[in-house]
Scaffold this motif. Structure first.
Motif, short mmCIF file in Angstrom:
data_model
loop_
_atom_site.label_atom_id
_atom_site.label_comp_id
_atom_site.label_asym_id
_atom_site.label_seq_id
_atom_site.Cartn_x
_atom_site.Cartn_y
_atom_site.Cartn_z
N PRO A 190 71.32 31.94 -9.36
CA PRO A 190 73.14 32.47 -8.73
C PRO A 190 73.45 31.59 -8.56
CG PRO A 190 71.88 31.76 -6.84
CD PRO A 190 70.15 31.88 -8.39
N SER A 191 74.93 32.47 -8.84
CA SER A 191 76.32 30.77 -8.87
C SER A 191 76.37 30.38 -7.54
CB SER A 191 77.42 32.06 -8.82
OG SER A 191 77.80 32.71 -7.88
N LYS A 192 76.27 29.06 -7.67
CA LYS A 192 76.67 27.80 -6.44
C LYS A 192 78.10 28.61 -5.64
CE LYS A 192 72.91 25.62 -8.05
NZ LYS A 192 72.11 24.29 -8.85
N GLY A 193 79.26 28.80 -6.40
CA GLY A 193 79.95 29.19 -5.86
C GLY A 193 81.13 29.71 -6.50
N PRO A 194 82.86 30.04 -6.39
CA PRO A 194 83.21 30.84 -7.70
C PRO A 194 83.07 29.71 -8.87
CG PRO A 194 84.69 30.22 -5.03
CD PRO A 194 83.13 29.91 -5.57
N ALA A 195 83.54 28.39 -8.61
CA ALA A 195 83.40 27.33 -10.28
C ALA A 195 81.97 27.77 -10.87
CB ALA A 195 83.83 25.58 -9.43
N ASP A 196 80.94 27.94 -10.35
CA ASP A 196 80.11 28.24 -11.32
C ASP A 196 79.70 29.40 -11.69
OD1 ASP A 196 77.20 26.56 -11.32
OD2 ASP A 196 75.99 27.69 -10.38
N LEU A 197 80.92 30.48 -11.93
CA LEU A 197 80.51 31.81 -12.29
C LEU A 197 80.07 31.37 -14.17
CD1 LEU A 197 83.01 33.88 -10.46
CD2 LEU A 197 80.53 34.09 -10.85
N HIS A 198 81.51 30.50 -14.40
CA HIS A 198 81.38 30.08 -15.88
C HIS A 198 80.33 29.76 -16.56
CE1 HIS A 198 83.35 29.56 -20.18
NE2 HIS A 198 82.29 27.48 -19.56
N ARG A 199 79.29 29.25 -15.31
CA ARG A 199 78.45 28.43 -15.92
C ARG A 199 77.05 29.19 -16.40
NH1 ARG A 199 73.21 28.13 -13.51
NH2 ARG A 199 73.97 28.11 -11.88
N CYS A 200 76.97 30.41 -15.51
CA CYS A 200 76.29 31.26 -15.02
C CYS A 200 76.09 32.62 -16.07
CB CYS A 200 76.49 32.40 -13.28
SG CYS A 200 75.93 31.64 -12.49
N TYR A 201 77.74 32.70 -16.43
CA TYR A 201 78.33 33.54 -17.67
C TYR A 201 76.97 33.16 -18.92
CZ TYR A 201 80.71 35.62 -21.16
OH TYR A 201 81.12 36.37 -22.57
N ARG A 202 77.42 32.02 -18.99
CA ARG A 202 77.11 31.08 -20.46
C ARG A 202 75.55 31.49 -20.75
NH1 ARG A 202 77.39 26.28 -21.08
NH2 ARG A 202 77.92 25.84 -18.66
N ASP A 203 74.42 31.24 -19.20
CA ASP A 203 73.86 30.56 -19.19
C ASP A 203 72.90 32.89 -19.68
OD1 ASP A 203 73.54 28.32 -18.76
OD2 ASP A 203 72.60 28.59 -16.46
N ALA A 204 73.55 33.48 -18.98
CA ALA A 204 73.23 34.46 -18.82
C ALA A 204 73.43 35.43 -20.79
CB ALA A 204 74.45 35.62 -18.20
N VAL A 205 74.41 35.26 -21.33
CA VAL A 205 74.83 34.88 -22.69
C VAL A 205 73.73 34.40 -24.07
CG1 VAL A 205 75.70 35.13 -24.48
CG2 VAL A 205 77.38 36.02 -22.18
N HIS A 206 72.72 33.03 -23.16
CA HIS A 206 72.39 31.72 -23.61
C HIS A 206 70.31 32.71 -24.28
CE1 HIS A 206 75.30 28.24 -23.64
NE2 HIS A 206 75.32 29.80 -24.91
N THR A 207 70.85 33.11 -22.58
CA THR A 207 69.59 33.91 -22.56
C THR A 207 69.46 35.28 -23.72
OG1 THR A 207 69.12 33.10 -20.16
CG2 THR A 207 67.66 34.94 -20.47
#
Length: 608
Positions: A470-487
């Motif tokens: 899960p995201s650790k705050g609003p600013a972490d959404l970008h990282r989660c998006y990249r991780d999902a696409v890379h996965t």
């Protein structure tokens, strides 16, 4: 996208204004490459908004024309009105209508013609554009009439040349049992008519067909005094029904309100089944034979009424379509008298127009939100206040944790979106289209639960899911998006189509495959293990599986032999062959590690 760009778009700024804003930013020293990307995104979004606005305007214009056509009683005047409206709604240079007279199609009226010979032209039902539309009973279009080989030209090309036919679109005018004629529009330059123009002209032809039927019926029965009262009563009832339906539309009512109006004017229950959705559970339970029947009609644009007898009385199913596009079906359960047929004939075209309007609004709204969400995920925003505001604008709660799903569908995006919705995702989930992928931002802190839910439903053999968070705050959404696409990309590279995994479940393979595709893997595989593959084919011995089992068991012969189901001596014989193929040192680091990782990430080899 930064705030000024959004303000320009919200203010409906022109393309020139956007370009001037771009030039001003570059002149002020802002990074030119970054500004060009933002300007390009803004121009593309403006183009999309303009197209959706034009589509909605066309539908509103079509709605107005339907009301006007319903009030025209003279067949000649009606034909002139239809051709003029067709030219206006499609921006065409020429429009004409041909009606079937026995084995010929006769051009009855033309708007925008340059020669008087066009009106009154008689064409066999198998010749020219008119004949093609009447014969096929479906829309026909061509970007260059003279280069089109799908229909017969001579001996009418001289007239076509005088009129300078080029880009043409024809749609059939419905008649009892067959096409009653065709409505043709033409541009005097080459440009293929778009799909939405086909839908608009088909919808106009549908309204025109009903209006022509009314006008022709009125004219035919005027000569029969004995039936004059019946005709007058029918027309009054039709006009009353049109007014009731138009009143629903004009006050902003949608499909649900129209269906409610139909149910109130008839007896029994009325339900609209959207082709993009499913049959309501309650109706499916009452009529279990209906869902498979509707499925077989999903590609049938016929407006014929299908009547069935059931335990509850009569079941009528009417296909609701725009041209050749099936929008759904109107299902009426209960006994209905003959006096309801005229109401239903009037209701179905209005219902089709309303469905198209609602879909256009939904598509425009969805496209806007998709663009805003993708902009939020792709462009990190350092200002927390602006970031929270952008999250709320796409329906996200800045205080909630989110997991990201990146899905690569093997079928259409619409079916894949329905498949994601079938997971029963929590309230507040936002789904968007990201190119050929689908993204779902899910308010949950457990990404593995999403994978388990997907697997529990049986997943899909053609849809692949990468999950992060899960995201650790609003600013972490970008990282989660990249991780999902890379996965997701890693799963596709590993040829695990139809699989679902979280970023943590893939572990180091997600990192290793982030910038590595199938081509690079195949090249590396051929370089390191190509001799083994060739020797395996020559000997018909599973040497690749032997290498993998040997390395998986820490280069210990006994457990590797047990895993392969062979004797230890047989394993040593295979290892001797592998020594010849791979050379000395393959059992020692670092070659051992290279081979082991490559065998783990490379797709399974073809059976030897």
């Amino acid at each position: 996208m930064t705030e000024p760009w959004l303000e320009l778009l919200l203010a409906d700024a022109s393309a020139d204004a956007i370009s001037r804003h771009r030039d001003a930013l570059i002149h002020d020293g802002v990074d030119a490459l970054h500004v060009e990307r933002q300007a390009g995104a803004a121009l593309r979004l403006k183009s999309l908004l303009d197209r959706q606005r034009n589509w909605a305007s066309g539908l509103l214009l079509l709605n107005d024309m339907a009301t006007q056509l319903a009030g025209v009683r003279s067949p000649d005047r009606l034909l002139r009105e239809i051709t003029e409206q067709a030219r206006r709604i499609l921006g065409a240079d020429l429009a004409y209508i041909g009606l079937v007279r026995r084995d010929e199609v006769v051009v009855e009226v033309a708007s925008g013609a340059r020669t008087p010979q066009l009106r009154g032209l008689r064409v066999p039902c198998t010749t020219g554009m008119l004949g093609a539309v009447v014969h096929r009973g479906e829309p026909v279009r061509t970007s260059d009439y003279f280069m089109e080989s799908a229909f017969v030209h001579q001996p009418y090309d001289a007239l076509a040349d005088a009129e300078q036919f080029r880009s043409m679109l024809g749609v059939p005018l419905a008649g009892p049992g067959r096409a009653a004629g065709a409505l043709i529009v033409c541009r005097r330059h080459e440009r293929r008519f778009a799909d939405d123009e086909v839908v608009l002209l088909s919808a106009l032809a549908s309204h025109a067909s009903v209006s022509m039927d009314t006008a022709t019926t009125l004219e035919r029965y005027r000569s029969a005094t004995e039936q004059l009262l019946l005709v007058k009563t029918q027309l009054e009832r039709a006009l009353e029904w049109d007014q009731r339906l138009n009143a629903v539309v004009l006050r902003g009512g949608g499909v649900a309100e129209l269906v409610s109006e139909i149910a109130g004017a008839t007896t029994g229950d009325a339900t609209f089944v959207d082709a993009a959705g499913g049959l309501p559970v309650e109706l499916a339970e009452r009529l279990p034979w209906l869902p498979p029947l509707l499925e077989t009609w999903s590609d049938d644009p016929s407006d014929e009424c299908h009547v069935f007898r059931a335990g509850e009385g009569t079941v009528q199913v009417r296909t609701v379509a725009a041209g050749q596009t099936v929008l759904g079906a109107l299902v009426l359960v209960g006994d209905h008298g003959d006096d309801h047929e005229l109401f239903l004939e009037r209701a179905v075209p209005v219902l089709a127009r309303t469905v198209l309007a609602e879909r256009a609004v939904v598509q425009a709204t969805r496209a806007d939100r998709d663009a805003l969400l993708l902009n939020l995920l792709n462009r990190p925003e350092p200002d927390p206040v602006i970031l929270r505001r952008r999250m709320r604008s796409v329906g996200l709660d800045p205080s909630a944790p989110y997991c990201l799903i990146a899905a690569q569908p093997g079928q259409g995006l619409q079916k894949a979106r329905q498949g994601l919705n079938g997971l029963t995702l929590p309230t507040g989930t936002v789904v968007a289209v990201d190119g050929a992928r689908l993204l779902a931002v899910v308010p949950t802190g457990d990404p593995e639960a999403l994978v388990r839910a997907w697997r529990a439903r049986g997943g899909s053999p053609t849809t692949t899911l990468g999950v992060s968070g899960p995201s650790k705050g609003p600013a972490d959404l970008h990282r989660c998006y990249r991780d999902a696409v890379h996965t997701l990309d890693a799963l596709l590279t590993l040829s695990r189509t139809g699989a679902a995994a979280t970023a943590d479940q893939l572990g180091i393979y997600r990192v290793l495959l982030r910038h590595t595709g199938r081509k690079e893997l195949q090249t590396q595989f051929e370089e390191l293990l190509g001799p083994v593959v060739r020797e395996q084919k020559r000997r018909s011995v599973p040497l690749l599986a032997t290498v993998k089992a040997f390395l998986d068991h820490g280069c210990r012969a006994a457990p590797a032999a047990r895993a392969l189901g062979i004797h230890t001596n047989t394993l040593y014989q295979r290892l001797a062959v592998l020594d010849q193929c791979l050379g000395s040192g393959w059992r020692e680091p670092p070659r051992l590690l290279d081979l082991h990782i490559l065998l783990r990430v490379h797709p399974e080899p073809e059976p030897w």
